[in-house]
Design a protein around this motif. Structure first.
Motif, PDB file in Angstrom:
ATOM      1  N   GLN A 123       0.834  -1.201   0.000  1.00  0.00           N
ATOM      2  CA  GLN A 123       0.000   0.000   0.000  1.00  0.00           C
ATOM      3  C   GLN A 123       0.875   1.260   0.000  1.00  0.00           C
ATOM      4  OE1 GLN A 123      -2.258  -1.041   3.508  1.00  0.00           O
ATOM      5  NE2 GLN A 123      -4.121  -1.380   2.324  1.00  0.00           N
ATOM      6  N   ARG A 124       1.908   1.243   0.822  1.00  0.00           N
ATOM      7  CA  ARG A 124       2.809   2.409   0.893  1.00  0.00           C
ATOM      8  C   ARG A 124       3.543   2.609  -0.415  1.00  0.00           C
ATOM      9  NH1 ARG A 124       6.880   0.452   4.132  1.00  0.00           N
ATOM     10  NH2 ARG A 124       7.846  -0.155   2.160  1.00  0.00           N
ATOM     11  N   ASP A 125       4.121   1.544  -0.968  1.00  0.00           N
ATOM     12  CA  ASP A 125       4.901   1.683  -2.192  1.00  0.00           C
ATOM     13  C   ASP A 125       4.017   2.045  -3.388  1.00  0.00           C
ATOM     14  OD1 ASP A 125       7.130   1.110  -0.732  1.00  0.00           O
ATOM     15  OD2 ASP A 125       7.411  -0.924  -1.521  1.00  0.00           O
ATOM     16  N   ALA A 126       2.801   1.473  -3.449  1.00  0.00           N
ATOM     17  CA  ALA A 126       1.887   1.816  -4.537  1.00  0.00           C
ATOM     18  C   ALA A 126       1.507   3.293  -4.461  1.00  0.00           C
ATOM     19  CB  ALA A 126       0.641   0.936  -4.475  1.00  0.00           C
ATOM     20  N   ALA A 127       1.252   3.772  -3.250  1.00  0.00           N
ATOM     21  CA  ALA A 127       0.920   5.190  -3.089  1.00  0.00           C
ATOM     22  C   ALA A 127       2.097   6.065  -3.499  1.00  0.00           C
ATOM     23  CB  ALA A 127       0.518   5.469  -1.639  1.00  0.00           C
ATOM     24  N   ASP A 128       3.317   5.621  -3.174  1.00  0.00           N
ATOM     25  CA  ASP A 128       4.509   6.393  -3.557  1.00  0.00           C
ATOM     26  C   ASP A 128       4.654   6.481  -5.067  1.00  0.00           C
ATOM     27  OD1 ASP A 128       5.154   6.821  -0.916  1.00  0.00           O
ATOM     28  OD2 ASP A 128       6.710   5.265  -0.825  1.00  0.00           O
ATOM     29  N   MET A 129       4.251   5.440  -5.778  1.00  0.00           N
ATOM     30  CA  MET A 129       4.324   5.466  -7.235  1.00  0.00           C
ATOM     31  C   MET A 129       3.277   6.401  -7.827  1.00  0.00           C
ATOM     32  SD  MET A 129       4.736   1.486  -8.328  1.00  0.00           S
ATOM     33  CE  MET A 129       5.702   0.347  -7.334  1.00  0.00           C
ATOM     34  N   VAL A 130       2.091   6.390  -7.228  1.00  0.00           N
ATOM     35  CA  VAL A 130       0.957   7.135  -7.784  1.00  0.00           C
ATOM     36  C   VAL A 130       1.016   8.619  -7.436  1.00  0.00           C
ATOM     37  CG1 VAL A 130      -1.558   7.350  -7.703  1.00  0.00           C
ATOM     38  CG2 VAL A 130      -0.511   5.081  -7.799  1.00  0.00           C
ATOM     39  N   ARG A 131       1.508   8.940  -6.243  1.00  0.00           N
ATOM     40  CA  ARG A 131       1.457  10.322  -5.742  1.00  0.00           C
ATOM     41  C   ARG A 131       2.115  11.335  -6.681  1.00  0.00           C
ATOM     42  NH1 ARG A 131       3.525   9.227  -1.147  1.00  0.00           N
ATOM     43  NH2 ARG A 131       1.581   8.386  -0.321  1.00  0.00           N
ATOM     44  N   PRO A 132       3.266  11.027  -7.300  1.00  0.00           N
ATOM     45  CA  PRO A 132       3.903  12.029  -8.172  1.00  0.00           C
ATOM     46  C   PRO A 132       3.141  12.314  -9.466  1.00  0.00           C
ATOM     47  CG  PRO A 132       5.510  10.381  -7.421  1.00  0.00           C
ATOM     48  CD  PRO A 132       4.141   9.860  -7.105  1.00  0.00           C
ATOM     49  N   LEU A 133       2.078  11.580  -9.739  1.00  0.00           N
ATOM     50  CA  LEU A 133       1.391  11.725 -11.016  1.00  0.00           C
ATOM     51  C   LEU A 133       0.496  12.955 -11.087  1.00  0.00           C
ATOM     52  CD1 LEU A 133       0.392   8.001 -11.665  1.00  0.00           C
ATOM     53  CD2 LEU A 133       2.515   9.195 -12.233  1.00  0.00           C
ATOM     54  N   GLY A 134       0.284  13.606  -9.948  1.00  0.00           N
ATOM     55  CA  GLY A 134      -0.554  14.799  -9.947  1.00  0.00           C
ATOM     56  C   GLY A 134      -1.475  14.828  -8.751  1.00  0.00           C
ATOM     57  N   GLY A 135      -2.581  15.555  -8.869  1.00  0.00           N
ATOM     58  CA  GLY A 135      -3.540  15.665  -7.787  1.00  0.00           C
ATOM     59  C   GLY A 135      -4.410  14.430  -7.662  1.00  0.00           C
ATOM     60  N   ASN A 136      -5.418  14.508  -6.804  1.00  0.00           N
ATOM     61  CA  ASN A 136      -6.287  13.357  -6.554  1.00  0.00           C
ATOM     62  C   ASN A 136      -6.939  12.835  -7.827  1.00  0.00           C
ATOM     63  OD1 ASN A 136      -5.701  13.488  -3.856  1.00  0.00           O
ATOM     64  ND2 ASN A 136      -7.610  14.464  -3.255  1.00  0.00           N
ATOM     65  N   ARG A 137      -7.366  13.745  -8.701  1.00  0.00           N
ATOM     66  CA  ARG A 137      -8.042  13.304  -9.928  1.00  0.00           C
ATOM     67  C   ARG A 137      -7.091  12.501 -10.809  1.00  0.00           C
ATOM     68  NH1 ARG A 137     -11.552  17.239 -13.697  1.00  0.00           N
ATOM     69  NH2 ARG A 137     -12.845  17.061 -11.819  1.00  0.00           N
ATOM     70  N   GLU A 138      -5.879  13.006 -11.016  1.00  0.00           N
ATOM     71  CA  GLU A 138      -4.913  12.307 -11.875  1.00  0.00           C
ATOM     72  C   GLU A 138      -4.548  10.942 -11.278  1.00  0.00           C
ATOM     73  OE1 GLU A 138      -4.821  16.554 -12.786  1.00  0.00           O
ATOM     74  OE2 GLU A 138      -4.609  15.461 -10.895  1.00  0.00           O
ATOM     75  N   GLN A 139      -4.383  10.910  -9.964  1.00  0.00           N
ATOM     76  CA  GLN A 139      -4.059   9.646  -9.312  1.00  0.00           C
ATOM     77  C   GLN A 139      -5.199   8.647  -9.470  1.00  0.00           C
ATOM     78  OE1 GLN A 139      -2.558  10.130  -5.240  1.00  0.00           O
ATOM     79  NE2 GLN A 139      -1.947  12.220  -5.745  1.00  0.00           N
ATOM     80  N   ARG A 140      -6.426   9.125  -9.280  1.00  0.00           N
ATOM     81  CA  ARG A 140      -7.581   8.246  -9.369  1.00  0.00           C
ATOM     82  C   ARG A 140      -7.745   7.712 -10.788  1.00  0.00           C
ATOM     83  NH1 ARG A 140     -11.050  11.562  -8.022  1.00  0.00           N
ATOM     84  NH2 ARG A 140     -12.163  11.856  -9.985  1.00  0.00           N
ATOM     85  N   VAL A 141      -7.538   8.577 -11.775  1.00  0.00           N
ATOM     86  CA  VAL A 141      -7.674   8.138 -13.170  1.00  0.00           C
ATOM     87  C   VAL A 141      -6.654   7.051 -13.491  1.00  0.00           C
ATOM     88  CG1 VAL A 141      -7.317   8.872 -15.554  1.00  0.00           C
ATOM     89  CG2 VAL A 141      -8.725  10.264 -14.018  1.00  0.00           C
ATOM     90  N   PHE A 142      -5.425   7.243 -13.035  1.00  0.00           N
ATOM     91  CA  PHE A 142      -4.398   6.219 -13.278  1.00  0.00           C
ATOM     92  C   PHE A 142      -4.829   4.888 -12.667  1.00  0.00           C
ATOM     93  CE2 PHE A 142      -0.905   3.804 -11.442  1.00  0.00           C
ATOM     94  CZ  PHE A 142      -0.205   3.462 -12.583  1.00  0.00           C
TER      95      PHE A 142
END
Length: 244
Positions: A123-142
């Motif tokens: 969970q921590r590592d997946a969040a670390d990968m997703v977080r740099p992609l942008g705000g909540n919307r960009e993360q959710r879309v990915f």
């Protein structure tokens, strides 16, 4: 990433698709979790909180109440909700155990030091990968795209690889590094990594092989097709974490 790791803001009630409903297939994710909007249940818990605070905490109704409040916020504006908030371990276990592939992953993690520890790391590592992609919307879309386009067994192979932690691999040859740098993401990362590029490229190659070996040929094709279509910045975020 998704249905099995985070709390879905849209278990069928929110107006937008959940971060994994599109990314990891839909429904509640085994690692990131949430509840549908339920005013009646919310009122019941509020009454218990006001009249029997010990029961409120003993039955962990505080967690359920928080999830219901978040579901309400998500219904109003899904972009306000953190898409990578970790799902409770028991919810995640139950979600994973709904399929044979998920049960195998749970069993493996139980045997390799404990399900909760491995889940928390993923969970921590997946969040670390997703977080740099942008705000909540960009993360959710990915995450939605991951859930939608990557088959369930392939997702679990990815989770298993993330949980395995760092590994040693013989440094990549100059030719292998050069080949990695033929993509836009690879070229930028090789320049960024400098002298450590052979070690990092080797680790990525070893991880890719292990994930592919853990998938059926069809699932591997779908996974790598999805991966090859990622924007360079997204691929770089994943590569950095997996090679670190």
């Amino acid at each position: 990433m998704s249905n099995e790791l985070t709390i879905s803001e849209n278990s069928g009630a929110a107006s937008g698709s959940s971060a994994t409903e599109g990314l990891t297939g839909g429904g509640e994710r085994a690692g990131f979790a949430s509840l549908p909007v339920n005013p009646t249940r919310k009122a019941e818990i509020a009454s218990i909180m006001a009249t029997d605070i010990h029961r409120y905490y003993d039955e962990k109704l505080d967690r359920e109440y928080a999830a219901l409040l978040e579901a309400e916020r998500a219904e109003i504006n899904p972009d306000l909700v953190n898409p990578t908030r970790p799902m409770d371990a028991e919810q995640s276990r139950n979600s994973l155990c709904s399929s044979e592939a998920g049960r195998r992953l749970v069993s493996d993690w139980d045997e390799l030091g404990g399900f909760r520890a491995h889940l928390a790391n993923v969970q921590r590592d997946a969040a670390d990968m997703v977080r740099p992609l942008g705000g909540n919307r960009e993360q959710r879309v990915f995450m939605e795209r991951f859930d939608r386009h990557v088959p369930e067994p392939a997702r679990y192979a990815v989770y298993a690889e993330i949980a395995s932690g760092t590994l040693y691999a013989t440094p990549a040859s100059p030719a292998e590094v050069k080949h990695f740098a033929t993509t836009s993401a690879g070229k930028l990362l090789v320049a960024e990594w400098g002298s450590s590029a052979p070690e990092r490229v080797a680790m990525l190659r070893a991880r890719a092989k292990r994930m592919t070996d853990a998938m059926t040929e069809e699932d591997a094709d779908e996974f790598w097709t999805w991966f090859d279509e990622l924007p360079p910045a997204t691929a770089m975020s994943i590569f950095r974490k997996m090679a670190g």
